[in-house]
Write a protein that holds these residues in place. Structure first.
Motif, PDB file in Angstrom:
ATOM      1  N   HIS A   1       0.809  -1.212   0.000  1.00  0.00           N
ATOM      2  CA  HIS A   1       0.000   0.000   0.000  1.00  0.00           C
ATOM      3  C   HIS A   1       0.849   1.271   0.000  1.00  0.00           C
ATOM      4  N   GLY A   2       2.016   1.211   0.544  1.00  0.00           N
ATOM      5  CA  GLY A   2       2.870   2.393   0.630  1.00  0.00           C
ATOM      6  C   GLY A   2       3.865   2.469  -0.502  1.00  0.00           C
ATOM      7  N   GLU A   3       4.743   3.457  -0.399  1.00  0.00           N
ATOM      8  CA  GLU A   3       5.786   3.641  -1.397  1.00  0.00           C
ATOM      9  C   GLU A   3       6.775   2.479  -1.381  1.00  0.00           C
ATOM     10  N   THR A   4       7.073   2.003  -0.176  1.00  0.00           N
ATOM     11  CA  THR A   4       7.968   0.867   0.009  1.00  0.00           C
ATOM     12  C   THR A   4       7.179  -0.257   0.675  1.00  0.00           C
ATOM     13  N   PRO A   5       7.300  -1.488   0.190  1.00  0.00           N
ATOM     14  CA  PRO A   5       6.543  -2.582   0.817  1.00  0.00           C
ATOM     15  C   PRO A   5       6.985  -2.836   2.251  1.00  0.00           C
ATOM     16  N   SER A   6       6.022  -3.041   3.127  1.00  0.00           N
ATOM     17  CA  SER A   6       6.312  -3.408   4.505  1.00  0.00           C
ATOM     18  C   SER A   6       5.843  -4.838   4.729  1.00  0.00           C
ATOM     19  N   VAL A   7       6.104  -5.361   5.913  1.00  0.00           N
ATOM     20  CA  VAL A   7       5.655  -6.706   6.272  1.00  0.00           C
ATOM     21  C   VAL A   7       4.620  -6.570   7.379  1.00  0.00           C
ATOM     22  N   VAL A   8       3.483  -7.219   7.173  1.00  0.00           N
ATOM     23  CA  VAL A   8       2.395  -7.186   8.142  1.00  0.00           C
ATOM     24  C   VAL A   8       1.998  -8.611   8.501  1.00  0.00           C
ATOM     25  N   CYS A   9       1.305  -8.729   9.620  1.00  0.00           N
ATOM     26  CA  CYS A   9       0.795 -10.023  10.052  1.00  0.00           C
ATOM     27  C   CYS A   9      -0.722  -9.939  10.094  1.00  0.00           C
ATOM     28  N   TRP A  10      -1.374 -10.819   9.375  1.00  0.00           N
ATOM     29  CA  TRP A  10      -2.831 -10.891   9.387  1.00  0.00           C
ATOM     30  C   TRP A  10      -3.250 -11.861  10.479  1.00  0.00           C
ATOM     31  N   SER A  11      -4.048 -11.380  11.425  1.00  0.00           N
ATOM     32  CA  SER A  11      -4.533 -12.203  12.529  1.00  0.00           C
ATOM     33  C   SER A  11      -5.841 -12.868  12.132  1.00  0.00           C
TER      34      SER A  11
END
Length: 99
Positions: free
Chosen positions: A66-76
């Motif tokens: 979603h942002g300019e640089t990809p991040s890492v998220v955790c889906w609960s």
């Protein structure tokens, strides 16, 4: 049991939670139930979240584009929400390597 899809260092520390990776999702056999494609189609189709690992508790680690640089998220799976793990995949790998 250790196989090629299970990381040696399994713990990750996010901004709101810590977790334990169970296995990386498959990329070779895209028809397998635990493939990147199947998990994306089942849970994240049409979004900018791309799964890459399953956690011991059933949560899923994703790249967030979603942002300019990809991040890492955790889906609960319990909460049906995302929480930020690290601002980059490089940072996730760094912490996995130095546990």
């Amino acid at each position: 049991m250790h196989d090629n899809s299970s990381p040696d260092a399994r713990f990750f520390y996010g901004e709101k939670k810590q977790g334990q990776m169970e296995r990386l999702l498959r990329i070779g056999d895209l028809n397998a139930e635990d493939s990147v494609l199947k998990v994306y189609e089942k849970r994240f189709s049409g979004t900018r979240y791309f799964p890459f690992a399953r956690c011991v508790d059933g949560d899923i680690l994703c790249h967030d584009y979603h942002g300019e640089t990809p991040s890492v998220v955790c889906w609960s799976q319990d909460e049906g929400q995302f929480s930020v793990v690290k601002r980059s995949f490089d940072r996730v790998l760094h912490y996995l390597r130095f546990q």
